[in-house]
Write a protein that holds these residues in place. Sequence first.
Motif, PDB file in Angstrom:
ATOM      1  N   ILE A 105       0.816  -1.217   0.000  1.00 43.80           N
ATOM      2  CA  ILE A 105       0.000   0.000   0.000  1.00 43.80           C
ATOM      3  C   ILE A 105       0.848   1.265   0.000  1.00 43.80           C
ATOM      4  O   ILE A 105       0.545   2.214  -0.715  1.00 43.80           O
ATOM      5  CB  ILE A 105      -1.038   0.008   1.149  1.00 43.80           C
ATOM      6  CG1 ILE A 105      -1.988   1.202   1.035  1.00 43.80           C
ATOM      7  CG2 ILE A 105      -0.345   0.029   2.506  1.00 43.80           C
ATOM      8  CD1 ILE A 105      -2.853   1.192  -0.190  1.00 43.80           C
ATOM      9  N   LYS A 106       1.913   1.324   0.791  1.00 48.17           N
ATOM     10  CA  LYS A 106       2.702   2.554   0.862  1.00 48.17           C
ATOM     11  C   LYS A 106       3.811   2.634  -0.179  1.00 48.17           C
ATOM     12  O   LYS A 106       4.122   3.710  -0.660  1.00 48.17           O
ATOM     13  CB  LYS A 106       3.280   2.745   2.266  1.00 48.17           C
ATOM     14  CG  LYS A 106       2.211   3.150   3.259  1.00 48.17           C
ATOM     15  CD  LYS A 106       2.815   3.795   4.474  1.00 48.17           C
ATOM     16  CE  LYS A 106       1.706   4.309   5.364  1.00 48.17           C
ATOM     17  NZ  LYS A 106       2.200   4.980   6.537  1.00 48.17           N
ATOM     18  N   ASP A 107       4.391   1.510  -0.545  1.00 49.99           N
ATOM     19  CA  ASP A 107       5.493   1.550  -1.507  1.00 49.99           C
ATOM     20  C   ASP A 107       5.053   1.163  -2.916  1.00 49.99           C
ATOM     21  O   ASP A 107       5.816   1.261  -3.864  1.00 49.99           O
ATOM     22  CB  ASP A 107       6.641   0.645  -1.063  1.00 49.99           C
ATOM     23  CG  ASP A 107       6.262  -0.832  -1.045  1.00 49.99           C
ATOM     24  OD1 ASP A 107       5.058  -1.141  -1.050  1.00 49.99           O
ATOM     25  OD2 ASP A 107       7.173  -1.670  -1.021  1.00 49.99           O
ATOM     26  N   LYS A 124       2.753   1.123  -6.521  1.00 46.33           N
ATOM     27  CA  LYS A 124       2.409   2.125  -7.527  1.00 46.33           C
ATOM     28  C   LYS A 124       1.353   1.536  -8.441  1.00 46.33           C
ATOM     29  O   LYS A 124       1.318   0.339  -8.684  1.00 46.33           O
ATOM     30  CB  LYS A 124       3.630   2.514  -8.338  1.00 46.33           C
ATOM     31  CG  LYS A 124       4.709   3.182  -7.499  1.00 46.33           C
ATOM     32  CD  LYS A 124       5.751   3.817  -8.361  1.00 46.33           C
ATOM     33  CE  LYS A 124       6.886   4.444  -7.606  1.00 46.33           C
ATOM     34  NZ  LYS A 124       6.694   4.982  -6.342  1.00 46.33           N
ATOM     35  N   PHE A 182      -0.166   5.688  -3.008  1.00 47.39           N
ATOM     36  CA  PHE A 182      -0.378   6.221  -1.668  1.00 47.39           C
ATOM     37  C   PHE A 182       0.068   7.675  -1.615  1.00 47.39           C
ATOM     38  O   PHE A 182      -0.626   8.533  -1.084  1.00 47.39           O
ATOM     39  CB  PHE A 182       0.400   5.386  -0.637  1.00 47.39           C
ATOM     40  CG  PHE A 182       0.148   5.796   0.782  1.00 47.39           C
ATOM     41  CD1 PHE A 182      -0.897   5.225   1.491  1.00 47.39           C
ATOM     42  CD2 PHE A 182       0.938   6.750   1.396  1.00 47.39           C
ATOM     43  CE1 PHE A 182      -1.146   5.610   2.806  1.00 47.39           C
ATOM     44  CE2 PHE A 182       0.704   7.145   2.707  1.00 47.39           C
ATOM     45  CZ  PHE A 182      -0.350   6.561   3.418  1.00 47.39           C
ATOM     46  N   ASN A 183       1.244   7.942  -2.220  1.00 49.48           N
ATOM     47  CA  ASN A 183       1.784   9.301  -2.151  1.00 49.48           C
ATOM     48  C   ASN A 183       0.953  10.306  -2.939  1.00 49.48           C
ATOM     49  O   ASN A 183       0.863  11.464  -2.571  1.00 49.48           O
ATOM     50  CB  ASN A 183       3.253   9.332  -2.583  1.00 49.48           C
ATOM     51  CG  ASN A 183       3.469   8.872  -4.007  1.00 49.48           C
ATOM     52  OD1 ASN A 183       2.554   8.454  -4.702  1.00 49.48           O
ATOM     53  ND2 ASN A 183       4.714   8.933  -4.454  1.00 49.48           N
ATOM     54  N   ARG A 242      -2.286  10.047  -3.357  1.00 48.99           N
ATOM     55  CA  ARG A 242      -3.601  10.115  -2.712  1.00 48.99           C
ATOM     56  C   ARG A 242      -3.550  10.790  -1.356  1.00 48.99           C
ATOM     57  O   ARG A 242      -4.451  11.554  -1.008  1.00 48.99           O
ATOM     58  CB  ARG A 242      -4.153   8.700  -2.557  1.00 48.99           C
ATOM     59  CG  ARG A 242      -5.612   8.658  -2.203  1.00 48.99           C
ATOM     60  CD  ARG A 242      -6.148   7.242  -2.287  1.00 48.99           C
ATOM     61  NE  ARG A 242      -7.593   7.239  -2.182  1.00 48.99           N
ATOM     62  CZ  ARG A 242      -8.309   6.138  -2.104  1.00 48.99           C
ATOM     63  NH1 ARG A 242      -7.715   4.952  -2.124  1.00 48.99           N
ATOM     64  NH2 ARG A 242      -9.619   6.198  -1.999  1.00 48.99           N
ATOM     65  N   PHE A 243      -2.487  10.535  -0.602  1.00 50.91           N
ATOM     66  CA  PHE A 243      -2.439  11.011   0.781  1.00 50.91           C
ATOM     67  C   PHE A 243      -1.325  12.012   1.065  1.00 50.91           C
ATOM     68  O   PHE A 243      -1.323  12.633   2.121  1.00 50.91           O
ATOM     69  CB  PHE A 243      -2.290   9.818   1.743  1.00 50.91           C
ATOM     70  CG  PHE A 243      -3.461   8.878   1.684  1.00 50.91           C
ATOM     71  CD1 PHE A 243      -4.672   9.216   2.263  1.00 50.91           C
ATOM     72  CD2 PHE A 243      -3.359   7.660   1.037  1.00 50.91           C
ATOM     73  CE1 PHE A 243      -5.756   8.351   2.214  1.00 50.91           C
ATOM     74  CE2 PHE A 243      -4.437   6.783   0.979  1.00 50.91           C
ATOM     75  CZ  PHE A 243      -5.635   7.130   1.569  1.00 50.91           C
ATOM     76  N   GLU A 244      -0.370  12.161   0.154  1.00 52.51           N
ATOM     77  CA  GLU A 244       0.781  13.020   0.438  1.00 52.51           C
ATOM     78  C   GLU A 244       0.953  14.150  -0.566  1.00 52.51           C
ATOM     79  O   GLU A 244       1.957  14.847  -0.542  1.00 52.51           O
ATOM     80  CB  GLU A 244       2.051  12.147   0.493  1.00 52.51           C
ATOM     81  CG  GLU A 244       2.005  11.117   1.616  1.00 52.51           C
ATOM     82  CD  GLU A 244       3.161  10.132   1.579  1.00 52.51           C
ATOM     83  OE1 GLU A 244       3.928  10.105   0.582  1.00 52.51           O
ATOM     84  OE2 GLU A 244       3.301   9.372   2.557  1.00 52.51           O
ATOM     85  N   ASN A 267      -5.603  10.252  -8.383  1.00 55.85           N
ATOM     86  CA  ASN A 267      -6.140   9.498  -7.265  1.00 55.85           C
ATOM     87  C   ASN A 267      -7.634   9.308  -7.476  1.00 55.85           C
ATOM     88  O   ASN A 267      -8.248  10.043  -8.262  1.00 55.85           O
ATOM     89  CB  ASN A 267      -5.831  10.184  -5.927  1.00 55.85           C
ATOM     90  CG  ASN A 267      -6.421  11.567  -5.869  1.00 55.85           C
ATOM     91  OD1 ASN A 267      -7.631  11.728  -5.767  1.00 55.85           O
ATOM     92  ND2 ASN A 267      -5.576  12.584  -5.966  1.00 55.85           N
ATOM     93  N   LYS A 309     -10.418  10.039   7.474  1.00 45.57           N
ATOM     94  CA  LYS A 309     -10.115   8.838   8.252  1.00 45.57           C
ATOM     95  C   LYS A 309     -11.301   8.552   9.159  1.00 45.57           C
ATOM     96  O   LYS A 309     -11.807   9.434   9.828  1.00 45.57           O
ATOM     97  CB  LYS A 309      -8.851   9.060   9.094  1.00 45.57           C
ATOM     98  CG  LYS A 309      -8.452   7.867   9.923  1.00 45.57           C
ATOM     99  CD  LYS A 309      -7.113   7.336   9.484  1.00 45.57           C
ATOM    100  CE  LYS A 309      -6.600   6.241  10.374  1.00 45.57           C
ATOM    101  NZ  LYS A 309      -7.192   4.951  10.151  1.00 45.57           N
TER     102      LYS A 309
END
Length: 143
Positions: free
Chosen positions: A15-17, A19, A36-37, A39-41, A47, A88
């Motif tokens: 999920i975090k790493d 693509k 993840f980046n 969408r959330f960062e 996204n 969240k």
Amino acid sequence: MTIKKYGTAHWEGGIKDGKGLISTESGALKDQPYGFNTRFEGKPGSNPEELLGAAHAACFTMALSLILGNAGHTATGLDTKAVVSLEKQGEGFAITAVQLTLTGSVPDISEADFVKLAEQAKANCPVSKLFNTEISLNATLKS
């Protein structure tokens, strides 16, 4: 009559790493990166929420054009922004709201009638019906 359109997503990794790539049937999006980046960062790429926002803005604006036409009006311009809120909740996330902001140029219509017809479009466009969330609308008629 049933119309079917599709989008595709490809994902590799955790999920975090990981693509992913998003594409649409029309080719308007072709292997657009997301992850993840994005969408959330706030990193570059797409996204799901911005895609839902674009789909909702497009659907609502087309529905309003139809409703205006049925009322005897033709817009010279309708511009809609749909902000999709992702929050969240517990262990996961939920889309909790969509804020539609509409600016329109429609000759020979009152502000009250414009807003009334925009509210009808908000309630009746197919994407609005899809969301099980609060959908708000700010409508402004340009003179």
